[in-house]
Design a protein around this motif. Structure first.
Motif, PDB file in Angstrom:
ATOM      1  N   UNK A 161      -2.374  11.602   0.334  1.00 60.18           N
ATOM      2  CA  UNK A 161      -2.795  10.923  -0.883  1.00 60.18           C
ATOM      3  C   UNK A 161      -4.163  11.423  -1.342  1.00 60.18           C
ATOM      4  N   UNK A 214       0.832  -1.207   0.000  1.00 63.69           N
ATOM      5  CA  UNK A 214       0.000   0.000   0.000  1.00 63.69           C
ATOM      6  C   UNK A 214       0.869   1.260   0.000  1.00 63.69           C
ATOM      7  N   UNK A 256      -8.496  -2.092   5.506  1.00 60.36           N
ATOM      8  CA  UNK A 256      -7.055  -2.240   5.577  1.00 60.36           C
ATOM      9  C   UNK A 256      -6.431  -2.550   4.225  1.00 60.36           C
ATOM     10  N   UNK A 257      -7.228  -3.145   3.315  1.00 59.34           N
ATOM     11  CA  UNK A 257      -6.633  -3.601   2.057  1.00 59.34           C
ATOM     12  C   UNK A 257      -6.837  -2.639   0.898  1.00 59.34           C
ATOM     13  N   UNK A 258      -7.870  -1.798   0.971  1.00 58.86           N
ATOM     14  CA  UNK A 258      -8.125  -0.900  -0.157  1.00 58.86           C
ATOM     15  C   UNK A 258      -7.367   0.401   0.084  1.00 58.86           C
ATOM     16  N   UNK A 259      -6.416   0.735  -0.770  1.00 59.77           N
ATOM     17  CA  UNK A 259      -5.703   1.990  -0.561  1.00 59.77           C
ATOM     18  C   UNK A 259      -6.636   3.176  -0.798  1.00 59.77           C
ATOM     19  N   UNK A 287      -3.406  -7.333  -1.472  1.00 58.74           N
ATOM     20  CA  UNK A 287      -3.342  -6.998  -0.047  1.00 58.74           C
ATOM     21  C   UNK A 287      -4.420  -7.760   0.723  1.00 58.74           C
ATOM     22  N   UNK A 332      -6.285   5.880  -2.370  1.00 52.61           N
ATOM     23  CA  UNK A 332      -6.409   6.449  -3.714  1.00 52.61           C
ATOM     24  C   UNK A 332      -7.320   5.602  -4.593  1.00 52.61           C
ATOM     25  N   UNK A 333      -7.347   4.282  -4.345  1.00 59.36           N
ATOM     26  CA  UNK A 333      -8.262   3.442  -5.120  1.00 59.36           C
ATOM     27  C   UNK A 333      -9.701   3.745  -4.734  1.00 59.36           C
TER      28      UNK A 333
END
Lengths: 301, 312
Positions: B247, A234, B139-142, A282, B144-145
């Motif tokens: 970000x 990330x 926790x897994x999706x950034x 992730x 910016x996405x």
């Protein structure tokens, strides 16, 4: 696993009556399908990363100006560019394959670096005590009290960017957790009788730590690796998205998303496929990590 | 209590000193500041004069002390881009950032804390599972996405909201939602596990066994104890208010501190970057210190320990 889990004990009681279903549910419990899917995905990305040269149909930087912004095959495009092309006519799928390679390379190298440095510092602090331990603890406090993104940005601004420096910087992420864990566990392990016994037998510190204490704390460290690996992905993709991480002509997943942001209205496929790969990767590691934690480390539950 | 505060205060000061040292050394590592700030083609006399006026011809330890003094006088250098003091430039951007991070912070708390508590109280229910799934996703999706997907949905496809810029309140909705959702997932996860931990403690069982009704067990015993770890993570988030949107601000071209930091890094405008770094450090230290104070207030055990310890 010695802890009595209510779910498994229930299955065990029901076992004589419905043996087939019980066996199935036990199998599913031991190898949850979602986790298996996650492992399959990680294996797939690893294969893609290693075999990128064989898998990518085109060179990732080859431009084809006549086929610019071609949509993916399932949205009315052609199968020769089945994930579409970007604004320079570069094949999105080929770029994706090479991006997976770079992103995974950075994440693996950085994770290993953080784990080795952190564990070593933690063990040294536990062994030497005194001033060295205080210094390590202060560094841990410092690192834990600053958002790592800001530190990383400052270092990139001051020192400029190159791939080795960038990997090294990512490797600094999360070392403090390994150090904290390994120091704590090593101190409590060396107070236990087995460590005292081998020391009495005349074992060198190398032997005590390498052969006895490290194997005993390895499972906790492995669980921590599954925590920091997705964080590094990330972080890397975030910095690359900002244009401050991996620099062109190299490409990484975050890089592709950042690039695609300019074309979000015209050609959203440029950013959607790398974004999906980031999320799936992730997510998979987090799922595997949770599962491993339950299996390896009953104390963390 | 005083002893406890003194130790915490000392640690806060040490952390600041550490950040300043870090900035100093990394600045020196980056090469000759005279050549960085002037151009490499500058005449040697100009470089020499610059070195003299900035004290760069002095021994390293003296430079280091001067650096400390300059920072405590609020002299953080000038931006290389437009020559204005870096501190002024950054301070101009702070309100814009707070316009995003404060509502997002409220959103995180309003969603995250109740969701976490509810999930823990109804363990294995549908809501619990939903909270777990959301927090894993968070926790897994950034960010910016998430932000770009929201842009794609609400700005590009539905055309309800603007995709970037900062003209009116409508421009703030998507960035605030992006920031808030990710944070809410983290807070929910923390609150849930803190609550579960507390609900499994012997004193909760003891309270139930002596006939205390469930709601007051939750209110009097579980929630205050679960508040302690939750406050830590929330405190950390307060510290990131000022630069926690690096970000997201870039995704939505929001003219805040984070955007300025990114541009500063790209242009290697060292004074601006250093200023943001120090500002963030101060915020983090201040919020950590506040959390330590709050601990003393929330957790009577700590008060007892502190007075007991000072008696020895």
């Amino acid at each position: 696993m010695t802890a009595i889990d209510p779910a498994t004990s229930e299955v065990a009681i029901g076992a004589p009556r419905r043996p087939v279903r019980a066996r199935w549910s036990r199998l599913i419990e031991a190898w949850p399908p979602l986790v298996m899917l996650a492992i399959a995905w990680i294996v797939l990305t690893l294969i893609v990363a290693v075999g990128a040269d064989a898998i990518a149909p085109y060179d990732y930087s080859r431009m084809d100006l006549r086929a610019r912004l071609a949509p993916p095959a399932f949205a009315g495009g052609v199968w020769t560019h089945f994930l579409g092309t970007d604004e320079l006519g570069r094949d999105v799928f080929s770029r994706l394959v090479y991006s997976v390679r770079i992103s995974l390379l950075i994440a693996f190298a950085a994770t290993i670096m953080g784990a080795v440095v952190g564990t070593l510092l933690g063990l040294l602090a536990a062994h030497l005590r005194g001033f060295f331990e205080e210094a390590v603890l202060m560094l841990i406090d410092f690192q834990a009290s600053m958002p790592f993104m800001i530190i990383a940005l400052a270092v990139l601004a001051f020192l400029g960017n190159s791939l080795p420096l960038f990997i090294g910087l990512m490797g600094l992420h999360g070392w403090e957790r390994y150090a904290r864990i390994s120091r704590g566990l090593a101190i409590s392990a060396s107070e236990q009788s087995y460590a005292g016994a081998i020391r009495q037998l005349g074992a060198t510190p190398w032997r005590v730590y390498g052969r006895h204490i490290l194997p005993n704390i390895a499972s906790t460290l492995i669980v921590n690796i599954t925590l920091s690996f997705p964080e590094i992905i990330l972080l890397e993709s975030g910095l690359s998205f900002l244009g401050l991480g991996v620099q062109p002509p190299l490409t990484s997943l975050g890089n592709m998303v950042g690039y695609g942001r300019e074309y979000i209205e015209l050609a959203s496929w440029i950013l959607l496929s790398p974004a999906a790969v980031i999320v799936l990767t992730t997510l998979s590691i987090s799922l595997i990590g949770d599962w491993l934690r339950d299996r390896l480390d009953p104390t963390l539950r | 209590m005083m002893r406890y505060l003194a130790i915490r205060g000392l640690r806060a000061i040490l952390t600041i000193a550490f950040v300043v040292t870090f900035a100093f050394f990394i600045l020196r590592l980056s090469g000759d500041p005279a050549l960085l700030i002037l151009s490499p083609e500058a005449p040697p006399e100009a470089v020499e004069a610059f070195r003299k006026s900035w004290g760069l011809d002095r021994p390293l330890w003296e430079q280091y002390l001067r650096y400390f003094v300059a920072i405590f006088e609020g002299n953080l250098g000038r931006s290389m881009r437009d020559g204005r003091p870096a501190l002024d430039l950054v301070m101009d951007r702070v309100p814009a950032t707070l316009m995003l991070t404060l509502p997002a912070f409220a959103l995180k708390l309003l969603i995250g804390v109740p969701a976490g508590i509810f999930a823990a109280l109804r363990r294995n229910s549908f809501v619990d599972r939903l909270v777990i799934v959301c927090s894993v996703a968070g926790h897994s999706v950034p960010s910016f996405v998430l932000g770009l997907v929201l842009v794609l949905l609400f700005a590009v496809n539905l055309n309800w909201l603007p995709s970037g810029g900062a003209d009116n309140w409508k421009h703030a909705i998507l960035p605030v939602v992006t920031l808030g959702t990710a944070g809410a997932a983290i807070i929910a996860r923390f609150t849930r596990s803190a609550m579960l931990e507390v609900l499994g403690q012997p004193y909760v069982r003891a309270a139930l066994a002596k006939g205390v009704p469930w709601p007051s067990v939750v209110w009097r015993h579980a929630l205050p104890n679960a508040a302690i770890p939750t406050v830590t993570i929330i405190g950390f988030m307060v510290g990131t208010l000022i630069a926690g949107a690096v970000v997201v601000e870039s995704v939505f071209s929001w003219p805040g501190v984070g955007r300025m930091l990114v541009v500063g890094v790209a242009n290697r405008d060292l004074a601006v970057v250093q200023c943001v770094l120090l500002l963030v450090a101060m915020c983090m230290v201040a919020s950590n210190f506040t959390v330590d104070l709050l601990y003393g207030w929330i957790d009577p055990r700590l008060r007892a320990w502190a007075t007991g310890a000072s008696g020895h």
